[in-house]
Scaffold this motif. Structure first.
Motif: not given
Length: 208
Positions: A20, A42-44, A90-91, A94-95, A98, A102, A107, A109
């Protein structure tokens, strides 16, 4: 199974935290973020940039909690992704990382092992721990990553106005304070300026 899955499955303490933090500090540098801005992501907040489709859904980053002016509300800005390696980092986080930690109600990050959003002081503390472990200068803080971002873009010849917009400065003079170019770069710019002046002087003599 991917390497990250193998490392996480091994149960080694601190594996998630190290992964992380590595991704967090890459992102802070690659988008020129303050510690508070990075912690608040946030992820979004990532979205596509039609002018840079190669970055996929990580082509732009919306910074929602930029530094306010005179006690006003936090400023928002959109920062263009410039490096493929950070979009990939980051991808991957996140995949693969996270979803394991989570909180379904958030959301956020960057999370602790218990699913709590990191705060700005958490980011500073983790940076200091790595800095001290590597015996780096005590003056260094996460803000050094933001300074390096401005400096490296300047050395790469990126337009100053674009850099100013990327980091959310109201004035170009503020961005200039962040710049600490290398001696080689300064010499190169000096040589370019001198050559330009000599060429202009020579052209003037020919016209006469």
């Amino acid at each position: 199974m991917r390497e990250v899955d193998l490392r996480l499955a091994s149960g080694r303490k601190g594996t998630f935290i190290a992964y992380r933090d590595a991704t967090l500090f890459k992102a802070a540098y690659a988008w020129g973020l303050r510690a508070s801005e990075a912690a608040g992501l946030d992820v979004t907040d990532f979205y596509r940039n039609p002018h840079a489709p190669e970055f996929g859904p990580f082509g732009m980053l919306l910074v929602r909690n930029g530094k306010s002016s005179s006690g006003g509300a936090p400023k928002r800005r959109s920062v263009a992704t410039l490096h493929g390696w950070t979009a990939d980092a980051v991808r991957d986080y996140v995949e693969n990382i996270w979803p394991l930690v989570r909180d379904e109600s958030s959301n956020a990050l960057w999370l602790s092992e218990r699913g709590r959003r990191l705060r700005a002081d958490d980011v500073s503390r983790r940076f200091a721990e790595y800095r001290d472990e590597l015996a780096l200068d005590q003056v260094l803080s996460p803000h050094a990553l933001r300074h390096s971002y401005v400096t490296h873009l300047t050395e790469d010849g990126v337009d100053p106005m674009f850099i100013q917009r990327q980091v959310g400065h109201a004035y170009q003079s503020t961005t200039a304070i962040y710049t600490a170019v290398s001696g080689d770069f300064a010499n190169k710019m000096m040589r370019k300026a001198v050559s330009g002046l000599l060429a202009a002087a020579g052209a003037g003599k020919v016209e006469q």
